[in-house]
Motif scaffolding. Structure first.
Motif, PDB file in Angstrom:
ATOM      1  N   HIS A   1      52.841  94.725  77.525  1.00  0.00           N
ATOM      2  CA  HIS A   1      51.832  93.665  77.533  1.00  0.00           C
ATOM      3  C   HIS A   1      50.661  94.047  76.616  1.00  0.00           C
ATOM      4  N   ARG A   2      50.187  95.290  76.670  1.00  0.00           N
ATOM      5  CA  ARG A   2      49.106  95.750  75.790  1.00  0.00           C
ATOM      6  C   ARG A   2      49.545  95.705  74.334  1.00  0.00           C
ATOM      7  N   GLN A   3      50.799  96.120  74.057  1.00  0.00           N
ATOM      8  CA  GLN A   3      51.307  96.071  72.687  1.00  0.00           C
ATOM      9  C   GLN A   3      51.374  94.635  72.185  1.00  0.00           C
TER      10      GLN A   3
ATOM     11  N   LYS B   1      52.416  98.505  79.337  1.00  0.00           N
ATOM     12  CA  LYS B   1      52.424  98.994  77.961  1.00  0.00           C
ATOM     13  C   LYS B   1      52.928  97.906  77.006  1.00  0.00           C
TER      14      LYS B   1
ATOM     15  N   ILE C   1      49.500  92.109  73.194  1.00  0.00           N
ATOM     16  CA  ILE C   1      48.114  91.672  72.954  1.00  0.00           C
ATOM     17  C   ILE C   1      47.593  92.283  71.653  1.00  0.00           C
ATOM     18  N   PHE C   2      47.872  93.575  71.413  1.00  0.00           N
ATOM     19  CA  PHE C   2      47.438  94.242  70.189  1.00  0.00           C
ATOM     20  C   PHE C   2      48.047  93.570  68.958  1.00  0.00           C
ATOM     21  N   LYS C   3      49.354  93.256  69.043  1.00  0.00           N
ATOM     22  CA  LYS C   3      50.022  92.593  67.914  1.00  0.00           C
ATOM     23  C   LYS C   3      49.413  91.218  67.649  1.00  0.00           C
ATOM     24  N   ARG C   4      49.117  90.472  68.700  1.00  0.00           N
ATOM     25  CA  ARG C   4      48.516  89.152  68.539  1.00  0.00           C
ATOM     26  C   ARG C   4      47.125  89.255  67.917  1.00  0.00           C
ATOM     27  N   ARG C   5      46.320  90.208  68.376  1.00  0.00           N
ATOM     28  CA  ARG C   5      44.979  90.393  67.812  1.00  0.00           C
ATOM     29  C   ARG C   5      45.062  90.817  66.348  1.00  0.00           C
ATOM     30  N   ARG C   6      45.997  91.737  66.040  1.00  0.00           N
ATOM     31  CA  ARG C   6      46.161  92.174  64.655  1.00  0.00           C
ATOM     32  C   ARG C   6      46.599  91.005  63.774  1.00  0.00           C
TER      33      ARG C   6
END
Length: 144
Positions: free
Chosen positions: A28-30, A26, A32-37
């Motif tokens: 790690h997904r957060q 979770k 990755i999501f923050k980096r993409r955003r």
């Protein structure tokens, strides 16, 4: 490391280990999501900066063209103002009957009663010079 050594490590199937693994996934997904955003926001900001930069460049170029037009227009306006001043002076002179009479006598060879007009050959060859010089003589005589 050898393949045999890596196979010796096994994950525990306990509920605590599974929960910790889910928390790690979770996080790690957060991440990755923050980096993409963040990357998307930076891309949007870069696009906006480029668009604004192009608009500023175009407006600057347009402004310099307008300044050139203004300089030309001001110069032309000054020239027209000089012409208007000259024409106003001519109108004032044309309101004077003595000036009009002298001008008619010099340009069209009119004479007063008892006057004789002599046309010289040099003046017949250059009528434009004669008209200009006659105008200047009449203006200078009227100014006195």
């Amino acid at each position: 490391m050898n393949e045999n050594e890596t196979q010796k490590v096994a994950s525990l199937d306990t509920p605590y280990a599974k929960e910790q693994y889910r928390k790690f996934q979770k996080q790690h997904r957060q991440l990755i999501f923050k980096r993409r955003r963040l990357a998307a926001l930076l891309a949007i900001a870069a696009f906006a900066a480029i668009v604004m930069g192009v608009q500023i460049f175009n407006e600057q170029r347009h402004l310099s063209e307008l300044k050139e037009i203004k300089v030309k227009t001001v110069a032309e306006s000054a020239k027209v103002d000089d012409q208007v001043d000259g024409l106003k002076q001519d109108v004032k002179l044309l309101k004077d009957d003595n000036y009009v009479a002298k001008l008619a006598r010099s340009r069209f060879y009119y004479s007063k009663d008892g006057e004789l007009v002599f046309v010289l050959p040099d003046s017949a060859n250059t009528p434009s010079k004669d008209k200009q010089s006659a105008d200047e003589v009449v203006k200078s005589e009227t100014a006195k």
